[in-house]
Design a protein around this motif. Structure first.
Motif, PDB file in Angstrom:
ATOM      1  N   SER A 338      88.528  11.248  59.604  1.00 51.33           N
ATOM      2  CA  SER A 338      88.504  11.072  58.149  1.00 51.33           C
ATOM      3  C   SER A 338      87.419  10.110  57.696  1.00 51.33           C
ATOM      4  CB  SER A 338      89.863  10.545  57.664  1.00 51.33           C
ATOM      5  OG  SER A 338      90.908  11.384  58.048  1.00 51.33           O
ATOM      6  N   ALA A 339      86.960   9.270  58.604  1.00 54.59           N
ATOM      7  CA  ALA A 339      86.014   8.221  58.234  1.00 54.59           C
ATOM      8  C   ALA A 339      84.723   8.774  57.639  1.00 54.59           C
ATOM      9  CB  ALA A 339      85.703   7.339  59.438  1.00 54.59           C
ATOM     10  N   GLU A 340      84.363   9.996  58.004  1.00 55.58           N
ATOM     11  CA  GLU A 340      83.105  10.563  57.515  1.00 55.58           C
ATOM     12  C   GLU A 340      83.083  10.699  55.995  1.00 55.58           C
ATOM     13  OE1 GLU A 340      82.522  14.266  59.450  1.00 55.58           O
ATOM     14  OE2 GLU A 340      82.537  13.425  61.491  1.00 55.58           O
ATOM     15  N   THR A 341      84.242  10.834  55.376  1.00 55.44           N
ATOM     16  CA  THR A 341      84.310  11.065  53.924  1.00 55.44           C
ATOM     17  C   THR A 341      84.489   9.783  53.129  1.00 55.44           C
ATOM     18  OG1 THR A 341      86.715  11.396  53.957  1.00 55.44           O
ATOM     19  CG2 THR A 341      85.326  13.325  54.354  1.00 55.44           C
ATOM     20  N   ILE A 342      84.591   8.629  53.800  1.00 51.52           N
ATOM     21  CA  ILE A 342      84.897   7.380  53.074  1.00 51.52           C
ATOM     22  C   ILE A 342      83.927   6.262  53.457  1.00 51.52           C
ATOM     23  CG2 ILE A 342      87.327   7.858  52.607  1.00 51.52           C
ATOM     24  CD1 ILE A 342      88.000   6.249  55.158  1.00 51.52           C
ATOM     25  N   ASP A 343      82.671   6.609  53.652  1.00 60.43           N
ATOM     26  CA  ASP A 343      81.673   5.619  54.062  1.00 60.43           C
ATOM     27  C   ASP A 343      80.974   5.062  52.825  1.00 60.43           C
ATOM     28  OD1 ASP A 343      79.568   4.159  55.113  1.00 60.43           O
ATOM     29  OD2 ASP A 343      79.225   5.564  56.755  1.00 60.43           O
ATOM     30  N   ILE A 344      81.112   3.763  52.576  1.00 61.87           N
ATOM     31  CA  ILE A 344      80.546   3.143  51.387  1.00 61.87           C
ATOM     32  C   ILE A 344      79.023   3.218  51.384  1.00 61.87           C
ATOM     33  CG2 ILE A 344      80.351   0.803  52.335  1.00 61.87           C
ATOM     34  CD1 ILE A 344      81.544   1.711  48.778  1.00 61.87           C
ATOM     35  N   GLY A 345      78.407   3.293  52.561  1.00 57.11           N
ATOM     36  CA  GLY A 345      76.953   3.413  52.617  1.00 57.11           C
ATOM     37  C   GLY A 345      76.467   4.706  51.992  1.00 57.11           C
ATOM     38  N   GLU A 346      77.193   5.805  52.232  1.00 58.50           N
ATOM     39  CA  GLU A 346      76.828   7.083  51.623  1.00 58.50           C
ATOM     40  C   GLU A 346      77.050   7.047  50.115  1.00 58.50           C
ATOM     41  OE1 GLU A 346      75.271   9.606  53.159  1.00 58.50           O
ATOM     42  OE2 GLU A 346      75.200   8.139  54.806  1.00 58.50           O
ATOM     43  N   THR A 347      78.086   6.349  49.687  1.00 59.52           N
ATOM     44  CA  THR A 347      78.327   6.211  48.242  1.00 59.52           C
ATOM     45  C   THR A 347      77.224   5.414  47.578  1.00 59.52           C
ATOM     46  OG1 THR A 347      80.718   6.391  48.500  1.00 59.52           O
ATOM     47  CG2 THR A 347      79.924   5.269  46.530  1.00 59.52           C
ATOM     48  N   ALA A 348      76.766   4.348  48.231  1.00 59.50           N
ATOM     49  CA  ALA A 348      75.667   3.551  47.665  1.00 59.50           C
ATOM     50  C   ALA A 348      74.414   4.408  47.494  1.00 59.50           C
ATOM     51  CB  ALA A 348      75.382   2.348  48.565  1.00 59.50           C
ATOM     52  N   LYS A 349      74.134   5.272  48.458  1.00 62.84           N
ATOM     53  CA  LYS A 349      72.981   6.176  48.337  1.00 62.84           C
ATOM     54  C   LYS A 349      73.188   7.169  47.199  1.00 62.84           C
ATOM     55  CE  LYS A 349      72.005   5.947  53.299  1.00 62.84           C
ATOM     56  NZ  LYS A 349      72.048   6.727  54.573  1.00 62.84           N
ATOM     57  N   TRP A 350      74.422   7.638  47.019  1.00 60.17           N
ATOM     58  CA  TRP A 350      74.719   8.596  45.946  1.00 60.17           C
ATOM     59  C   TRP A 350      74.463   7.975  44.576  1.00 60.17           C
ATOM     60  CZ3 TRP A 350      77.970   9.010  41.748  1.00 60.17           C
ATOM     61  CH2 TRP A 350      78.186  10.298  41.242  1.00 60.17           C
ATOM     62  N   PHE A 351      74.924   6.749  44.370  1.00 63.06           N
ATOM     63  CA  PHE A 351      74.671   6.077  43.096  1.00 63.06           C
ATOM     64  C   PHE A 351      73.182   5.801  42.909  1.00 63.06           C
ATOM     65  CE2 PHE A 351      79.205   5.327  42.745  1.00 63.06           C
ATOM     66  CZ  PHE A 351      79.406   5.279  41.377  1.00 63.06           C
ATOM     67  N   ASP A 352      72.491   5.472  43.985  1.00 64.45           N
ATOM     68  CA  ASP A 352      71.054   5.234  43.892  1.00 64.45           C
ATOM     69  C   ASP A 352      70.345   6.487  43.373  1.00 64.45           C
ATOM     70  OD1 ASP A 352      68.895   3.223  44.645  1.00 64.45           O
ATOM     71  OD2 ASP A 352      68.200   4.994  45.736  1.00 64.45           O
ATOM     72  N   ARG A 353      70.744   7.641  43.870  1.00 66.77           N
ATOM     73  CA  ARG A 353      70.146   8.898  43.390  1.00 66.77           C
ATOM     74  C   ARG A 353      70.542   9.179  41.940  1.00 66.77           C
ATOM     75  NH1 ARG A 353      71.750  10.441  48.698  1.00 66.77           N
ATOM     76  NH2 ARG A 353      73.632  11.458  47.877  1.00 66.77           N
ATOM     77  N   LEU A 354      71.779   8.867  41.593  1.00 67.63           N
ATOM     78  CA  LEU A 354      72.213   9.059  40.210  1.00 67.63           C
ATOM     79  C   LEU A 354      71.374   8.206  39.264  1.00 67.63           C
ATOM     80  CD1 LEU A 354      74.198  10.056  38.010  1.00 67.63           C
ATOM     81  CD2 LEU A 354      75.690   8.130  38.645  1.00 67.63           C
ATOM     82  N   TYR A 355      71.162   6.965  39.617  1.00 71.00           N
ATOM     83  CA  TYR A 355      70.383   6.067  38.756  1.00 71.00           C
ATOM     84  C   TYR A 355      68.929   6.511  38.665  1.00 71.00           C
ATOM     85  CZ  TYR A 355      74.391   2.866  39.201  1.00 71.00           C
ATOM     86  OH  TYR A 355      75.651   2.300  39.165  1.00 71.00           O
ATOM     87  N   ASP A 356      68.427   7.178  39.699  1.00 67.84           N
ATOM     88  CA  ASP A 356      67.048   7.666  39.657  1.00 67.84           C
ATOM     89  C   ASP A 356      66.853   8.754  38.585  1.00 67.84           C
ATOM     90  OD1 ASP A 356      65.974   6.034  41.583  1.00 67.84           O
ATOM     91  OD2 ASP A 356      66.320   7.442  43.234  1.00 67.84           O
ATOM     92  N   GLU A 357      67.937   9.343  38.121  1.00 65.02           N
ATOM     93  CA  GLU A 357      67.843  10.345  37.066  1.00 65.02           C
ATOM     94  C   GLU A 357      67.519   9.721  35.714  1.00 65.02           C
ATOM     95  OE1 GLU A 357      71.361  12.661  36.858  1.00 65.02           O
ATOM     96  OE2 GLU A 357      71.376  13.157  39.013  1.00 65.02           O
ATOM     97  N   ALA A 358      67.579   8.405  35.636  1.00 63.90           N
ATOM     98  CA  ALA A 358      67.414   7.718  34.358  1.00 63.90           C
ATOM     99  C   ALA A 358      66.208   6.799  34.381  1.00 63.90           C
ATOM    100  CB  ALA A 358      68.654   6.896  34.035  1.00 63.90           C
ATOM    101  N   PRO A 359      65.030   7.319  34.091  1.00 58.76           N
ATOM    102  CA  PRO A 359      63.878   6.427  33.942  1.00 58.76           C
ATOM    103  C   PRO A 359      64.097   5.528  32.730  1.00 58.76           C
ATOM    104  CG  PRO A 359      63.325   8.627  33.187  1.00 58.76           C
ATOM    105  CD  PRO A 359      64.683   8.722  33.822  1.00 58.76           C
TER     106      PRO A 359
END
Length: 364
Positions: A338-359
């Motif tokens: 189950s650990a593969e779906t709850i890694d905070i490092g992957e979440t941090a990357k996801w938010f980083d990509r989300l924020y990149d949508e907003a110049p």
């Protein structure tokens, strides 16, 4: 890019506070972060955030009636490119005001709860359509009224530091010695504040239902503090349960969870508990009541066992089932997977990509 994250409090150990802090500490380089909070206890989160290069603006010293107005002023002066708000009342105040600023930020709301008090809910939903993006921290939150009407909704389970939990799991023997756990004990841990929703009395009833032989095999360690701590301690003493120990506040309960054989969770209601993710990340299975968003995380029979709320006999039976060597080994394997779906490092990357949508934005 400058990102401002707003949260009501960094003064208590709660799910939203823990998740935000861990995500920002794991954030990829390249963005500047500021956290603004209405109140804080520096030793809990502020010092850790600052060590990781995150600027923290703590409004605790501002008189309480003036804090919301001060929040609006502070965030405007920061001129962020992205504004992510984690608490409903600050979100309701900031959304319409930020739309009037000459330099208008991308608006994101991260929703951590399925329940707000009615006045808070009405204010939040009246302004929620102003968000550019709404992020629910669990599928259950995404299904709830607190995200109803969102223009653009994503689900992102935040998770925990899986690598860290696994390091602590590898040190389980040493950690167990710190808490005087007998070498042959089956260690069962509960971590949570002593409040009505956490249902400690139910857990004590379940522990009392174990036979004398079963009690001799188990050790329950209950980590946490709160208004019902003394009442629970008296109940344990009255029932003469030496295999149940109340530890009080444990600063780094995640270490203790990683050293356990089983995490138990008996709340009458929950969203997606951080302690449960910490357990699964360490390969520790869970026995829990089937409430709230927990079934989105725990699949009964694979990485834990779920029972109906209010049935202490069934809860005790699930603990005994999870203690059987073959069942325990299977559940441990499921927890690790189950650990593969709850890694905070992957979440941090996801938010980083989300924020990149907003110049950086201007106008309005």
């Amino acid at each position: 890019m400058h990102v401002c994250e707003v949260i009501k409090s960094l003064a208590r150990v709660g799910g939203a506070e823990v998740l935000l802090t861990r995500r920002l500490c794991a954030a990829p380089p390249g963005k500047r972060y500021t956290v603004v909070c209405l109140e804080a206890a520096p030793e809990l989160f502020v010092e850790r955030l600052r060590r990781h290069g995150v600027n923290v603006v703590d409004l605790t010293s501002c008189p309480r009636p003036l804090r919301m107005a001060r929040l609006l002023t502070v965030v405007r002066r920061l001129r962020p490119d992205v504004l992510n708000v984690h608490s409903p009342l600050p979100a309701a105040a900031l959304r319409p005001v930020s739309r009037l600023w000459r330099r208008r930020p991308m608006l994101v709301s991260t929703v951590h709860s399925v329940r707000f008090r009615l006045p808070t809910l009405l204010l939040d939903r009246a302004t929620g359509r102003l968000d550019d993006h709404t992020v629910a921290v669990s599928p259950e939150v995404a299904r709830s009224v607190t995200t109803m009407g969102a223009r653009r909704l994503s689900i992102r389970v935040h998770g925990v530091d899986v690598a860290e939990q696994r390091r602590w799991a590898a040190e389980a023997a040493l950690i167990r010695k710190e808490w005087d756990v007998p070498g042959d004990a089956f260690l069962i841990v509960h971590a949570g504040n002593f409040r009505p929703v956490k249902n400690h009395g139910f857990l004590v009833d379940a522990a009392a239902r174990l036979t004398a032989e079963e009690r001799a095999r188990t050790l329950f360690l209950l980590a946490g503090s709160g208004p019902l701590f003394d009442q629970t301690a008296r109940r344990v003493a009255g029932l003469r349960l030496p295999h149940v120990r109340l530890l009080g506040h444990v600063p780094d309960a995640a270490r203790l969870i990683a050293a356990a054989d089983l995490l138990v969770h008996c709340s009458t209601y929950e969203g997606l508990p951080v302690v449960m993710m910490e357990a699964l990340a360490a390969g520790v299975p869970v026995v829990s009541t089937r409430v709230g968003g927990i079934p989105d995380l725990v699949e009964s029979g694979r990485n834990g066992l779920l029972v109906p709320p209010g049935d202490a006999k069934a809860f005790a039976g699930a603990i005994l089932a999870a203690m059987r060597p073959d069942t325990h080994a299977r559940l441990r394997d499921g927890a690790r997977a189950s650990a593969e779906t709850i890694d905070i490092g992957e979440t941090a990357k996801w938010f980083d990509r989300l924020y990149d949508e907003a110049p950086p934005r201007s106008g309005g």
